[in-house]
Scaffold this motif. Structure first.
Motif, short mmCIF file in Angstrom:
data_model
loop_
_atom_site.label_atom_id
_atom_site.label_comp_id
_atom_site.label_asym_id
_atom_site.label_seq_id
_atom_site.Cartn_x
_atom_site.Cartn_y
_atom_site.Cartn_z
N GLY A 87 0.82 -1.21 0.00
CA GLY A 87 0.00 0.00 0.00
C GLY A 87 0.85 1.26 0.00
O GLY A 87 2.05 1.22 0.27
N ASP A 88 0.22 2.36 -0.31
CA ASP A 88 0.92 3.64 -0.29
C ASP A 88 0.44 4.43 0.93
O ASP A 88 -0.71 4.86 0.99
N GLU A 89 1.34 4.59 1.90
CA GLU A 89 0.93 5.21 3.15
C GLU A 89 0.45 6.65 2.97
O GLU A 89 -0.48 7.11 3.62
N LYS A 90 1.09 7.37 2.04
CA LYS A 90 0.69 8.76 1.81
C LYS A 90 -0.69 8.82 1.16
O LYS A 90 -1.49 9.71 1.46
N GLY A 91 -0.98 7.87 0.28
CA GLY A 91 -2.29 7.84 -0.37
C GLY A 91 -3.41 7.68 0.65
O GLY A 91 -4.44 8.37 0.59
N VAL A 92 -3.20 6.78 1.61
CA VAL A 92 -4.20 6.55 2.66
C VAL A 92 -4.34 7.80 3.54
O VAL A 92 -5.45 8.29 3.80
N ALA A 93 -3.21 8.32 4.00
CA ALA A 93 -3.24 9.47 4.90
C ALA A 93 -3.83 10.71 4.23
O ALA A 93 -4.63 11.44 4.84
N GLU A 94 -3.46 10.95 2.98
CA GLU A 94 -3.97 12.13 2.27
C GLU A 94 -5.48 12.01 2.04
O GLU A 94 -6.21 13.00 2.14
N THR A 95 -5.95 10.81 1.75
CA THR A 95 -7.40 10.62 1.57
C THR A 95 -8.16 11.02 2.83
O THR A 95 -9.14 11.77 2.78
N LEU A 96 -7.69 10.53 3.97
CA LEU A 96 -8.38 10.81 5.22
C LEU A 96 -8.26 12.28 5.60
O LEU A 96 -9.21 12.89 6.11
N LYS A 97 -7.10 12.87 5.34
CA LYS A 97 -6.92 14.29 5.65
C LYS A 97 -7.84 15.15 4.79
O LYS A 97 -8.52 16.05 5.30
N LEU A 98 -7.88 14.89 3.49
CA LEU A 98 -8.69 15.70 2.58
C LEU A 98 -10.18 15.50 2.82
O LEU A 98 -10.97 16.43 2.66
N ALA A 99 -10.57 14.29 3.20
CA ALA A 99 -12.00 14.00 3.42
C ALA A 99 -12.52 14.71 4.67
O ALA A 99 -13.67 15.16 4.72
N GLY A 100 -11.68 14.80 5.70
CA GLY A 100 -12.07 15.50 6.92
C GLY A 100 -13.28 14.91 7.62
O GLY A 100 -14.09 15.63 8.20
N LEU A 101 -13.40 13.60 7.61
CA LEU A 101 -14.58 12.95 8.18
C LEU A 101 -14.59 12.94 9.71
O LEU A 101 -15.64 12.96 10.33
N ASN A 102 -13.42 12.82 10.31
CA ASN A 102 -13.30 12.73 11.77
C ASN A 102 -14.12 11.56 12.31
O ASN A 102 -14.92 11.71 13.24
N VAL A 103 -13.93 10.40 11.71
CA VAL A 103 -14.60 9.17 12.15
C VAL A 103 -13.54 8.11 12.46
O VAL A 103 -12.39 8.24 12.05
#
Length: 472
Positions: A87-103
């Motif tokens: 997996g690509d760790e930055k891809g996962v982290a950036e997705t969650l950061k940009l989505a801003g779901l806070n879940v």
């Protein structure tokens, strides 16, 4: 085929890294869709044509996935990250950061097979999971881990992990927006149920108050001929044996129940805490226990003595288990057995705890207000069942919310007394009582017929940031 409505919606990120075999992502996606359908979870995820095989690796793919999540923000209760390869760790982290779901976020990684460690088949997800977690830690994104570091979707251990995670999501989502009704003032003798409304509000927990006189005044305006009162009487008779309760007392109880239900509905409340003595008995003439029991049984927890953080705990445990909770007193020792104690209250536990439920009076309270003014209390013994116990409290001096939780058993040991009662067996009970006393917790504790302490700790400590002690 019946269309079963999903109980949970999760955002799903399938991690990918280009120099690992693409077929692993394609296979994982196919397996994942089948698996999530089996456990009644609706996934929000990129389609196969939205990115390379529907996975997330590049920043552009992270942007696409985040945009998808934002469009479904009101639905998504948590995010499942699946790593079929490194997996690509930055891809996962950036997705969650940009989505801003806070879940809540759960990280799953596939295991390698010893006979498939060649270039064509190896996953290296064991290592990739560490990298993903490292990046989420750097980004300040909270996440949950599986029991095993790597685990296949088909593993029963992972299935339990995922279902527990779903419960964590429900607890977090519910507690961040819970609305509590406080009916009346706390009994003056009970400083123990004091709480900080401001600390609760800072954590998203709203308290709506109403004076008990308003409830009683509105109840007194109703008559036995009102259809709403007749309907409540019918529900009361269907709920419990009424024993020797006089008909006029049943009407009083029904009228009170009508008004409480209107208050709950008008304010979109999730749970209540009620001034259950002594003004109610002295100025109205009955107990509110039956109404509170019926609300709790119907997943609208109701606590005695205006114990707001008590009903908050009831609601948290209900979210974790999907079953009713009860507020009880840590009440008596059980003979000379240091691992057992008696749990007790006058009589408002949910029917789920009382197979022998019957309406009665409250003898202890009756000594001061007259037994004839305490009809509506329930009598019943809780049989053997699983036990999760705990308590949420506000700590004003430290400006925090704190909690303790644990598991044990409710037993069938002999217990000859009245009211709502149970015998609990808890490991190192004496040590637990020391913790409760040393840390200034209330004499009220909440019980739930489940084994959900781990779920509650993960939700409250990891995601809500509340200091949570797990007694073991």
């Amino acid at each position: 085929m019946l269309d079963i409505k999903p109980t949970t919606t999760l955002g799903v990120i399938i991690g990918n890294r280009d120099f690992f075999p693409d077929k692993l992502v394609a296979e994982a996606r196919k397996d994942l869709i089948t698996f999530l359908k089996q456990v009644n979870i609706h996934p929000i995820m990129l389609g196969e044509v939205d990115s390379k095989l529907g996975g997330v690796e590049t920043f552009a793919e992270a942007q696409k996935c985040a945009a998808l999540f934002r469009r479904h923000m009101d639905e998504i209760e948590g995010v499942l990250v699946v790593l079929p390869n490194f997996g690509d760790e930055k891809g996962v982290a950036e997705t969650l950061k940009l989505a801003g779901l806070n879940v809540p976020v759960l990280i799953q990684a596939y295991p390698d097979e010893l006979n498939k460690l060649d270039v064509v088949n190896r996953r290296d997800a064991w290592c990739g999971k560490i990298s993903v977690c490292n990046n989420l830690y750097q980004y300040g994104i909270k996440y949950s881990l599986t029991t095993k570091h790597v685990t296949a979707l088909s593993d029963e251990v992972f299935k339990k992990d995922l279902l527990d995670f779903v419960s964590v999501c429900k607890v977090v989502r519910g507690l961040r927006k819970v609305r509590i009704g406080a009916v009346g003032a706390r009994p003056t003798a009970f400083n123990t149920v004091r709480y900080s409304e401001k600390l609760l509000q800072r954590n998203g927990i709203s308290v709506t108050t109403i004076d008990l006189s308003e409830i009683l005044g509105n109840a007194n305006k109703l008559t036995a001929n009102d259809q709403s009162v007749k309907d409540k009487l019918e529900k009361i008779h269907a709920y419990t044996s009424t024993g020797k309760t006089p008909s006029e007392k049943l009407v009083q109880i029904a009228k009170l129940d009508v008004v409480l239900a209107e208050f709950v509905e008008a304010n979109a409340l999730d749970c209540t805490a009620i001034q259950c003595w002594t003004s109610l008995q002295q100025n109205y003439g009955c107990n509110v226990c039956t109404s509170m029991s019926m609300m709790s049984e119907n997943m609208l927890p109701s606590a005695c003595e205006v114990d707001v953080t008590g009903t908050l705990t009831m609601y948290a445990m209900q979210l974790a288990s999907g079953s009713p909770s009860a507020l009880v007193d840590w009440n008596n020792n059980y003979a000379d057995d240091d691992t057992k104690c008696v749990l007790f209250h006058c009589g408002n536990w949910a029917k789920s705890f009382l197979p022998d439920i019957t309406m009665s009076t409250a003898p202890i309270l009756g000594t001061t207000v007259g037994t004839e003014n305490t009809y509506g209390a329930l009598d019943g013994r809780t049989p053997a069942m699983p036990l999760t116990y705990g308590r949420i409290s506000t700590d004003d001096f430290n400006g925090t919310i704190k909690a303790y939780i644990g598991e044990g058993e409710l037993t069938n040991d002999a217990l000859k007394t009245f009211g709502n009662r149970a015998v609990a067996q808890i490991n190192d009970l004496q040590g637990l009582m020391k913790y409760v006393c040393r840390n200034g917790f209330e004499h009220h504790v909440v019980m739930n017929a489940s084994k959900t302490a781990g779920i509650l700790k993960e939700a409250m400590e990891n995601y809500l940031g509340w200091e949570t002690y797990l007694h073991e």
